[in-house]
Write a protein that holds these residues in place. Structure first.
Motif, PDB file in Angstrom:
ATOM      1  N   GLN A   1       0.527  -0.845   0.090  1.00  0.00           N
ATOM      2  CA  GLN A   1      -0.271  -0.111   0.698  1.00  0.00           C
ATOM      3  C   GLN A   1       0.799   1.681  -0.474  1.00  0.00           C
ATOM      4  O   GLN A   1       1.570   1.573   1.399  1.00  0.00           O
ATOM      5  CB  GLN A   1      -0.999  -0.266   0.836  1.00  0.00           C
ATOM      6  N   GLU A   2       0.754   2.129  -0.968  1.00  0.00           N
ATOM      7  CA  GLU A   2       1.878   2.629  -1.461  1.00  0.00           C
ATOM      8  C   GLU A   2       0.994   4.102  -0.510  1.00  0.00           C
ATOM      9  O   GLU A   2       1.359   5.698   0.190  1.00  0.00           O
ATOM     10  CB  GLU A   2       1.861   3.714  -2.410  1.00  0.00           C
ATOM     11  N   ASP A   3      -0.335   4.300  -0.479  1.00  0.00           N
ATOM     12  CA  ASP A   3      -0.821   5.798   0.604  1.00  0.00           C
ATOM     13  C   ASP A   3      -0.554   5.708   1.944  1.00  0.00           C
ATOM     14  O   ASP A   3      -1.339   4.362   2.256  1.00  0.00           O
ATOM     15  CB  ASP A   3      -2.830   5.508  -0.018  1.00  0.00           C
ATOM     16  N   GLU A   4       0.088   5.871   2.456  1.00  0.00           N
ATOM     17  CA  GLU A   4      -0.087   6.209   4.238  1.00  0.00           C
ATOM     18  C   GLU A   4      -1.458   6.404   5.047  1.00  0.00           C
ATOM     19  O   GLU A   4      -1.542   5.600   5.260  1.00  0.00           O
ATOM     20  CB  GLU A   4       0.582   7.055   4.809  1.00  0.00           C
ATOM     21  N   LYS A   5      -2.571   6.820   4.019  1.00  0.00           N
ATOM     22  CA  LYS A   5      -3.692   6.662   4.329  1.00  0.00           C
ATOM     23  C   LYS A   5      -4.475   5.948   4.674  1.00  0.00           C
ATOM     24  O   LYS A   5      -5.558   5.675   5.355  1.00  0.00           O
ATOM     25  CB  LYS A   5      -4.527   8.167   4.168  1.00  0.00           C
ATOM     26  N   LYS A   6      -4.102   4.592   3.582  1.00  0.00           N
ATOM     27  CA  LYS A   6      -5.293   3.368   3.870  1.00  0.00           C
ATOM     28  C   LYS A   6      -4.157   3.024   4.407  1.00  0.00           C
ATOM     29  O   LYS A   6      -5.086   1.596   4.595  1.00  0.00           O
ATOM     30  CB  LYS A   6      -5.591   3.323   2.197  1.00  0.00           C
ATOM     31  N   LYS A   7      -3.267   2.694   5.109  1.00  0.00           N
ATOM     32  CA  LYS A   7      -2.828   1.030   6.141  1.00  0.00           C
ATOM     33  C   LYS A   7      -3.125   1.200   6.947  1.00  0.00           C
ATOM     34  O   LYS A   7      -4.230   2.114   7.810  1.00  0.00           O
ATOM     35  CB  LYS A   7      -0.960   1.786   5.710  1.00  0.00           C
ATOM     36  N   GLU A   8      -3.236  -0.023   7.228  1.00  0.00           N
ATOM     37  CA  GLU A   8      -3.996  -0.565   8.709  1.00  0.00           C
ATOM     38  C   GLU A   8      -3.500  -0.366   9.486  1.00  0.00           C
ATOM     39  O   GLU A   8      -1.871  -0.962   9.856  1.00  0.00           O
ATOM     40  CB  GLU A   8      -4.533  -1.762   8.125  1.00  0.00           C
ATOM     41  N   TRP A   9      -3.404   0.788  10.994  1.00  0.00           N
ATOM     42  CA  TRP A   9      -2.424   0.943  11.893  1.00  0.00           C
ATOM     43  C   TRP A   9      -3.459   0.089  12.820  1.00  0.00           C
ATOM     44  O   TRP A   9      -5.055  -0.523  13.201  1.00  0.00           O
ATOM     45  CB  TRP A   9      -3.475   2.245  12.442  1.00  0.00           C
ATOM     46  N   TRP A  10      -2.682  -0.198  13.944  1.00  0.00           N
ATOM     47  CA  TRP A  10      -2.455  -1.006  15.289  1.00  0.00           C
ATOM     48  C   TRP A  10      -2.650  -1.289  16.580  1.00  0.00           C
ATOM     49  O   TRP A  10      -1.383  -0.102  15.941  1.00  0.00           O
ATOM     50  CB  TRP A  10      -2.180  -3.323  15.152  1.00  0.00           C
ATOM     51  N   ILE A  11      -3.418  -1.083  17.557  1.00  0.00           N
ATOM     52  CA  ILE A  11      -2.492  -0.802  19.139  1.00  0.00           C
ATOM     53  C   ILE A  11      -2.497  -1.621  19.554  1.00  0.00           C
ATOM     54  O   ILE A  11      -3.335  -2.482  20.071  1.00  0.00           O
ATOM     55  CB  ILE A  11      -4.256   0.171  19.756  1.00  0.00           C
TER      56      ILE A  11
END
Length: 471
Positions: free
Chosen positions: A149-159
């Motif tokens: 995924q090149e678009d940082e805004k579309k990456k999945e983030w975890w906590i």
């Protein structure tokens, strides 16, 4: 509900009230004074002051100070303010298992929609992380998708959340394996000598090895960033709730040229669980705001200054400096009826309706009832409500915005002996009202005493009433 033994010659309630908190203690005493007839109870300072072991006794003290032997030996006359066993709720990794098991058994449970799925693992040091994540398929699949995924805004983030931490300690954000490894490397000992020193301490400790038992030295070393590493061994990782609903804090400090900044917040809900088992929600709730305006997790500041960036993500006011805390706590029902425009929604249109708070409250009620039932019926080894006990829990919820623009409320965690001081002096009346409700629903019925001044509205909303067959 039990009632005092008819063979008891003295039916006066002996109340041992020692909460060891100058904020809470007078509020408990005031609630007792308001709801219990003066002639019905007497304050004592020790169980040894009871006329007889079977005299009616109310213990409202810190968990470690409860005389559980006396409680279990006198089930019809002694009432305490905590259950003995409730790990299924208050430990994050246990709660994760509780909910996962319940959803497996009941796929249509509301918990499937209102609790983020978790990946659980145990790890002592960063070098063992690969082994700990062997079966963490969800994490690995997310990392794989992020790599392409090149678009940082579309990456999945975890906590990342330590399973036994409190007050927001040790919480981190990550989107890749490298970032997760970096987090654990921060917590690793600085030298081999320190390792040996900690191993010697572990050998003398009942707690066990690794990060979970390294003691006060590491806690002191990490105190500056709010991490108690003696509590870091069991972990859960959950998908990060993004985008969260953002609002302005109760007492914003806008500049003349810009509107009040939007901040992340969570809802603190106080819950009374009593006997085996009724559960009530206290309708007055708190909104606790982060110390800094919200920035998305992919913002560069997370990489350059992690501690400062987390101040925009962590809404637990216990971690905030005194200046940040001012204006960070408000009443949920006083939040605005109309919602402001939200950033980072793209083409999603937020559904802003005046009854949004009512809908959130309905979700909180159903999620709370289901969570306690899941713990009581599905994890009965680790949650054992007693007929002669009650307990106040603090449940934290966060409101997220779904892809369709609707609001969805997520359970974050369950806290035993919540920090009532987060409420602050200005809102202390809310906590006194909570304690009055606890006396009404948890104390008076057990002892068979009529409320002073008769029945009155106390804000307690029942969300669960089941019979677990315990007498």
């Amino acid at each position: 509900m039990a009632a005092p033994d008819s063979n008891t010659t003295d039916n006066k309630i002996y109340a041992l009230i020692n909460y060891e908190d100058p904020y809470v203690q007078p509020l408990i005493l005031a609630a007792l004074q308001k709801r219990l007839p003066e002639s019905s109870y007497k304050i004592i300072t020790s169980v040894s002051q009871l006329p007889s072991p079977s005299s009616p006794l109310l213990q409202w003290v810190q968990y470690e100070s409860i005389d559980f032997d006396h409680l279990l030996s006198n089930p019809s006359t002694t009432l305490s303010n905590a259950y003995i066993i409730r790990k299924a709720l208050i430990r994050k990794h246990y709660l994760s298992t509780t909910i996962a098991n319940w959803i497996t058994k009941y796929p249509d449970s509301v918990l499937k929609r209102h609790v983020k799925p978790s990946v659980e693992f145990e790890v002592d040091y960063a070098e063992f992380l690969d082994d700990a994540l062997v079966e963490a398929w969800e994490l690995k699949e997310a990392w794989g998708r992020n790599e392409s995924q090149e678009d940082e805004k579309k990456k999945e983030w975890w906590i990342l959340k330590p399973g036994m931490s409190e007050r927001g300690q040790g919480i981190r954000l990550f989107s890749s394996e490298e970032e997760l490894v970096g987090i654990f490397e921060e917590w690793d000992p600085e030298s081999d000598d320190e390792d040996e020193e900690e191993e010697d301490a572990d050998a003398r400790s009942d707690a066990g090895g690794g990060i979970g038992s390294t003691g006060e030295r590491k806690a002191e070393k990490e105190e500056g960033n709010g991490i108690i590493t003696s509590q870091l061994r069991h972990f859960i990782a959950q998908p990060y709730i993004h985008p969260p609903l953002l609002l302005s804090p109760p007492s914003p400090t806008p500049t003349p040229s810009s509107p009040s900044p939007l901040r992340k917040f969570h809802i603190r809900t106080y819950i009374l669980a009593t006997s085996a088992l009724q559960v009530y929600i206290y309708r007055p709730m708190l909104a606790l705001f982060a110390a800094r305006p919200y920035v998305p997790p992919w913002d560069d500041v997370l990489q350059t200054d992690r501690d400062e960036a987390m101040r925009a993500h962590l809404t637990n006011t216990c971690l905030q400096e005194s200046g940040d805390r001012e204006g960070s706590v408000g009443l949920f029902w006083s939040l605005p009826d109309s919602l402001p425009a939200q950033p980072d929604l793209g083409s999603v249109k937020l559904e802003s309706k005046p009854d949004w708070k009512d809908k959130v409250f309905e979700q909180i009620k159903s999620t709370t009832g289901a969570t306690f039932e899941a713990a009581a019926r599905g994890m009965s080894i680790h949650f054992q409500p007693l007929p002669n006990s009650f307990e106040i829990f603090g449940l934290d919820f966060m409101v997220g915005i779904e892809p369709n623009g609707q609001l969805n409320t997520y359970l974050l965690e369950v806290n035993a002996f919540p920090d009532f001081r987060q409420t602050g002096e200005e809102l202390s009346g809310m906590i006194e009202g909570l304690f009055e409700g606890v006396v009404n629903r948890g104390v008076l019925p057990f002892f068979g005493v009529e409320a002073k001044g008769g029945e009155r509205e106390d804000g307690m909303v029942k969300v669960l009433d089941i019979d677990l067959g315990r007498r």
